[in-house]
Design an enzyme around this catalytic site. Structure first.
Site, mmCIF file in Angstrom:
data_model
loop_
_atom_site.group_PDB
_atom_site.id
_atom_site.type_symbol
_atom_site.label_atom_id
_atom_site.label_comp_id
_atom_site.label_asym_id
_atom_site.label_seq_id
_atom_site.Cartn_x
_atom_site.Cartn_y
_atom_site.Cartn_z
ATOM 1 N N GLU A 208 51.086 41.433 47.771
ATOM 2 C CA GLU A 208 50.723 42.824 47.545
ATOM 3 C C GLU A 208 51.135 43.662 48.742
ATOM 4 O OE1 GLU A 208 46.489 42.778 46.924
ATOM 5 O OE2 GLU A 208 46.706 42.583 44.758
ATOM 6 N N HIS A 247 43.167 49.762 47.802
ATOM 7 C CA HIS A 247 42.856 48.335 47.834
ATOM 8 C C HIS A 247 42.450 47.914 49.241
ATOM 9 C CE1 HIS A 247 43.285 44.024 47.506
ATOM 10 N NE2 HIS A 247 43.466 44.138 46.201
#
Length: 289
Positions: A208, A247
């Protein structure tokens, strides 16, 4: 040979009488995992789907030797539960909630233990054993084979792993390290397990935006500490450059952590990077035939 857990692993479930603990402990057993006892303070003498319950890990381990702990406890109790398992001599711990991560990681490293998580979906050695909340019954995703998977993402795991199966391959062990800023165990720390496993012929990492775990994998490849074929897919490719994302692990610092930088590092080290999940199977074929 399986990684982290296998059919002979003896598992204690901490928080086994809670709603999530009871539900997933049953699924772990149904898959074949040896869940030898559970722990909930004040509930000793009860059982959950045939799993005996004890006040503490130390009390249960006297009757039922265990070598792996799976935690389903509220975040405020996570650190104490991890320390309790470590104190009882357990060296492999999987934790879904996370609290005081730096202390947990430091304690685990100091006694040669490995904590996977927090914020992990779990671990599965396909066809042998499972920890956590993995829907192992979806065979278009969890088919036994020779590709290891490490993932930071809960939402992308099933999608990417389904593409591995669609490409004609299957999975040895999948480990969800979690997407938090301070994971208990990092990708590069798991690479030696996959390198040593004769059943794992290649590894797929699901990364990610943010953090440096993917760059650390590239460094291990450059140093020849990991020599097997590696394919990566990374979420966050289209994130606006310079914009802080929501996030917990999606933080870019010091020029490291961008998807572009991670991609360049992995390709330079000899790996392949998929721009979309549907490319993963084809890239594995390019490596493995």
């Amino acid at each position: 040979m399986s990684i982290f857990i296998h059919k002979d692993s003896r598992v204690v479930v901490q928080g086994v009488t809670g709603k999530e603990g009871a539900f997933w402990a049953k699924h772990m057993k149904d898959m074949g995992t040896q869940v030898v006892f559970g722990v909930t303070p004040g509930k000793e003498g009860q059982d959950v789907d045939g799993i005996p319950v004890y006040h503490s890990v130390r009390r249960g381990i006297k009757d039922h030797p265990a070598d792996v702990a799976m935690l389903f406890v509220p975040p405020k109790f996570t650190k104490d539960a991890v320390f309790e398992a470590l104190d009882a001599g357990i060296k492999k711990i999987c934790s879904i909630p996370l609290h005081e991560a730096i202390q947990i990681r430091r304690a685990a490293l100091s006694c040669g233990a490995m904590v996977v998580g927090g914020n992990t979906s779990g671990i599965i050695s396909v066809g042998e054993a499972m920890l956590g909340t993995i829907p192992y019954w979806i065979d278009r995703v969890y088919k036994k084979g020779h590709v290891g998977v490490m993932t930071r993402s809960g939402s992308l795991t099933n999608e990417v792993t389904a593409e591995i199966v669609k490409g004609g391959f299957g999975v040895t062990t999948l480990i969800g390290v979690g997407g938090d800023p301070v994971p208990g165990t990092r990708f590069a720390e798991l690479l030696p397990l996959y390198e040593a496993d004769p059943d794992t012929h290649a590894v797929v990492i699901i990364g990610e935006l943010g953090g440096t775990m993917e760059e650390e994998v590239a460094e291990a490849m450059e140093a020849k500490a990991f020599t097997k074929p590696l394919v990566a897919f990374m979420g966050g490719r289209t994130a606006p450059e310079g914009k802080r994302m929501g996030h917990a692990g999606a933080i870019v610092t010091g020029g490291r952590g961008t998807v572009k930088g991670k991609t360049e590092a992995i390709v330079k080290a000899g790996g392949k990077v998929a721009k979309r999940p549907s490319e993963v199977g084809a890239l594995l074929k390019a490596f493995l035939g």
